[in-house]
Design a protein around this motif. Structure first.
Motif, PDB file in Angstrom:
ATOM      1  N   LEU A 103       0.833  -1.206   0.000  1.00  0.00           N
ATOM      2  CA  LEU A 103       0.000   0.000   0.000  1.00  0.00           C
ATOM      3  C   LEU A 103       0.866   1.255   0.000  1.00  0.00           C
ATOM      4  CD1 LEU A 103      -2.907  -0.892   2.453  1.00  0.00           C
ATOM      5  CD2 LEU A 103      -3.071  -0.453   0.012  1.00  0.00           C
ATOM      6  N   CYS A 104       1.951   1.229   0.749  1.00  0.00           N
ATOM      7  CA  CYS A 104       2.861   2.382   0.767  1.00  0.00           C
ATOM      8  C   CYS A 104       3.492   2.593  -0.605  1.00  0.00           C
ATOM      9  CB  CYS A 104       3.940   2.190   1.823  1.00  0.00           C
ATOM     10  SG  CYS A 104       3.315   2.318   3.506  1.00  0.00           S
ATOM     11  N   ARG A 105       3.831   1.496  -1.280  1.00  0.00           N
ATOM     12  CA  ARG A 105       4.384   1.611  -2.627  1.00  0.00           C
ATOM     13  C   ARG A 105       3.351   2.206  -3.577  1.00  0.00           C
ATOM     14  NH1 ARG A 105       3.699  -1.290  -6.803  1.00  0.00           N
ATOM     15  NH2 ARG A 105       2.873  -3.077  -5.669  1.00  0.00           N
ATOM     16  N   ILE A 106       2.116   1.737  -3.463  1.00  0.00           N
ATOM     17  CA  ILE A 106       1.031   2.285  -4.294  1.00  0.00           C
ATOM     18  C   ILE A 106       0.840   3.769  -3.985  1.00  0.00           C
ATOM     19  CG2 ILE A 106      -1.462   2.194  -4.699  1.00  0.00           C
ATOM     20  CD1 ILE A 106      -1.253  -0.861  -4.240  1.00  0.00           C
ATOM     21  N   GLY A 107       0.900   4.121  -2.717  1.00  0.00           N
ATOM     22  CA  GLY A 107       0.777   5.524  -2.327  1.00  0.00           C
ATOM     23  C   GLY A 107       1.896   6.371  -2.895  1.00  0.00           C
ATOM     24  N   GLN A 108       3.118   5.828  -2.877  1.00  0.00           N
ATOM     25  CA  GLN A 108       4.252   6.566  -3.432  1.00  0.00           C
ATOM     26  C   GLN A 108       4.066   6.785  -4.932  1.00  0.00           C
ATOM     27  OE1 GLN A 108       7.974   4.518  -3.063  1.00  0.00           O
ATOM     28  NE2 GLN A 108       9.153   6.205  -3.898  1.00  0.00           N
ATOM     29  N   GLU A 109       3.634   5.750  -5.639  1.00  0.00           N
ATOM     30  CA  GLU A 109       3.387   5.892  -7.072  1.00  0.00           C
ATOM     31  C   GLU A 109       2.274   6.897  -7.339  1.00  0.00           C
ATOM     32  OE1 GLU A 109       2.568   1.915  -8.298  1.00  0.00           O
ATOM     33  OE2 GLU A 109       4.672   1.290  -8.163  1.00  0.00           O
ATOM     34  N   THR A 110       1.253   6.900  -6.480  1.00  0.00           N
ATOM     35  CA  THR A 110       0.151   7.851  -6.646  1.00  0.00           C
ATOM     36  C   THR A 110       0.638   9.277  -6.449  1.00  0.00           C
ATOM     37  OG1 THR A 110      -1.379   6.164  -5.842  1.00  0.00           O
ATOM     38  CG2 THR A 110      -2.175   8.430  -5.872  1.00  0.00           C
TER      39      THR A 110
END
Length: 179
Positions: A32-39
């Motif tokens: 989720l943190c990786r997805i947040g970073q990409e977002t």
């Protein structure tokens, strides 16, 4: 053309639910943190595109402008703003899900997150700190003694070099007087 197989066509009934459950388990806090970073990176990219569009747009300040070009750029700007709002909603969902996943965790002091190597493999205690302090002071004292001896030797060498320089000066002066 062939169509993809349906859930009941030659496949066990729980095949799709198993892969969905596995995908749900893979969405952990780190992913989720990786997805947040990409977002966030997408948000920054879209924002830069919006500023680029705004910089290229001309203000309707009485100068004739092409309505088609203006409408096209306005449409692009509105589309970027719509995508940006979607990205912010996605980021909010990721943030809420991360907070939900981390709600039951006890906060860990930052000092415990820093790895360090211990000599005996046991927990770091006061005895280890005092022994390290004692070792450091002894080492510093030894270094100070060596520096003091080096300064004394340097003084002696300087005196010897001065004496040799004076001796050579005297020898050269006597040779010059003889000629």
């Amino acid at each position: 053309m062939s169509t993809p197989p349906l859930a009941g066509a030659g496949m066990p009934p729980g095949a799709f639910s198993g892969t969905q459950a596995q995908a749900a388990r893979e969405v952990n806090t780190a992913s989720l943190c990786r997805i947040g970073q990409e977002t966030v990176q997408d948000i920054v990219f879209r924002t830069m595109e919006i500023f680029q569009l705004l910089r290229n747009m001309q203000l309707p300040n009485g100068v004739t402008y092409h309505t088609g070009t203006y409408q096209d750029r306005l449409g692009k700007l509105q589309e970027h703003l719509r995508q940006l709002s979607i990205l912010f909603r996605k980021l909010r969902l990721v943030y809420d899900k991360c907070n939900e996943n981390c709600a039951g965790l006890d906060p860990v002091p930052i000092e415990q997150l820093i790895p360090y190597v211990e000599e005996d493999g046991s927990k770091h205690d006061d005895r280890g700190a005092t022994s390290q302090l004692r070792f450091a002071t002894e080492e510093r004292r030894e270094i100070m003694e060596v520096n003091k001896k080096l300064k004394q030797k340097n003084q002696q060498l300087k005196q010897i070099m001065d004496q040799l320089r004076n001796l050579i000066w005297d020898i050269n002066a006597m040779l010059a007087m003889r000629n």
